[in-house]
Design a protein around this motif. Sequence first.
Motif, PDB file in Angstrom:
ATOM      1  N   PRO A   1       0.839  -1.208   0.000  1.00 36.85           N
ATOM      2  CA  PRO A   1       0.000   0.000   0.000  1.00 36.85           C
ATOM      3  C   PRO A   1       0.869   1.252   0.000  1.00 36.85           C
ATOM      4  O   PRO A   1       1.951   1.268   0.605  1.00 36.85           O
ATOM      5  CB  PRO A   1      -0.792  -0.119   1.306  1.00 36.85           C
ATOM      6  CG  PRO A   1      -0.804  -1.586   1.607  1.00 36.85           C
ATOM      7  CD  PRO A   1       0.510  -2.105   1.119  1.00 36.85           C
TER       8      PRO A   1
ATOM      9  N   HIS B   1      -2.332  -2.961   9.707  1.00 35.45           N
ATOM     10  CA  HIS B   1      -2.535  -2.254   8.440  1.00 35.45           C
ATOM     11  C   HIS B   1      -4.027  -2.111   8.120  1.00 35.45           C
ATOM     12  O   HIS B   1      -4.441  -1.101   7.550  1.00 35.45           O
ATOM     13  CB  HIS B   1      -1.823  -2.997   7.308  1.00 35.45           C
ATOM     14  CG  HIS B   1      -0.334  -2.984   7.435  1.00 35.45           C
ATOM     15  ND1 HIS B   1       0.388  -1.832   7.647  1.00 35.45           N
ATOM     16  CD2 HIS B   1       0.574  -3.991   7.372  1.00 35.45           C
ATOM     17  CE1 HIS B   1       1.682  -2.125   7.713  1.00 35.45           C
ATOM     18  NE2 HIS B   1       1.822  -3.428   7.564  1.00 35.45           N
TER      19      HIS B   1
ATOM     20  N   ASP C   1      -4.010   1.526  10.217  1.00 37.32           N
ATOM     21  CA  ASP C   1      -3.534   2.328   9.090  1.00 37.32           C
ATOM     22  C   ASP C   1      -4.586   2.508   8.004  1.00 37.32           C
ATOM     23  O   ASP C   1      -4.366   3.250   7.053  1.00 37.32           O
ATOM     24  CB  ASP C   1      -2.284   1.678   8.474  1.00 37.32           C
ATOM     25  CG  ASP C   1      -1.152   1.549   9.475  1.00 37.32           C
ATOM     26  OD1 ASP C   1      -1.129   2.340  10.438  1.00 37.32           O
ATOM     27  OD2 ASP C   1      -0.293   0.660   9.298  1.00 37.32           O
TER      28      ASP C   1
ATOM     29  N   GLN D   1      -5.586   0.561   5.580  1.00 35.25           N
ATOM     30  CA  GLN D   1      -5.012   0.262   4.263  1.00 35.25           C
ATOM     31  C   GLN D   1      -5.714  -0.891   3.547  1.00 35.25           C
ATOM     32  O   GLN D   1      -5.255  -1.336   2.503  1.00 35.25           O
ATOM     33  CB  GLN D   1      -3.519  -0.063   4.422  1.00 35.25           C
ATOM     34  CG  GLN D   1      -2.696   1.144   4.821  1.00 35.25           C
ATOM     35  CD  GLN D   1      -1.255   0.793   5.107  1.00 35.25           C
ATOM     36  OE1 GLN D   1      -0.906  -0.375   5.309  1.00 35.25           O
ATOM     37  NE2 GLN D   1      -0.397   1.807   5.140  1.00 35.25           N
TER      38      GLN D   1
END
Length: 240
Positions: A82, A220, A224, A226
């Motif tokens: 990503p 993630h 995050d 993502q």
Amino acid sequence: MALQDNGSGTLGVRYTRVAVLLHWAIASFIIFNLLTGFFMEGWKPPLRFIGLMLHVSTGFTVLLLTVIRILWRLTHEPPPFPPGMKPWERHTAGLAHFVLYAAMVLMPVTGWGILSAHAPPGSAGERVEFSDPAKLPAAMRPAPAAPGAAAGRPAGPPPPLKIWGVFPMPKIAPIEAIGKEPGGVAPQRVLHDEFVDWHGVGGWLLVGLLLLHIGAALKHQFLDNQDEFARMPFGRKKSS
């Protein structure tokens, strides 16, 4: 780059279907093998031998699928990381994947070494090795002699292991040959115990790698933002 339909009507970047299938199959077998490996020594016969047979079968299957996965990875470019991933996270992820692949190969190989470090069937070394079955690993010990058998008579070697109960388990010939003669039984036993130690350490290392892998994916995905699950795909890609 592997572009595939993400299920939402648009194209999203994710692993190929073959890679996804191999990923989840290998993961399932590894988790099963870790559970049987940690607990089967405490099971009673004949469940212990059945557990060993399943453990060996899944181990060989993991080795085969991992080799296929590596070949697939070398011939099919994986999706990129990503855009929001930091450089240190990319390097760490690459290193963790390399170590994980190495563990997925070395764990079955050391287990194969354990099972190969026994005297060849019918050899003079086998008669010496099985003269004291108590020295063998619990799951490999032969069944006690039947009532009425001659006192002190060795029970003999255990029944041969078969992969998934069908295919005879191959041995690593140079390792097995060490114990062909009586004088090779002792050094073969030392090698066997070394394989056991490495296999045990590898089991805990694999647990740590799996926890790291799962923890990174959750980070993630949820911290995050993502959409990590859509890469392997465990969900749908979010709309932008």
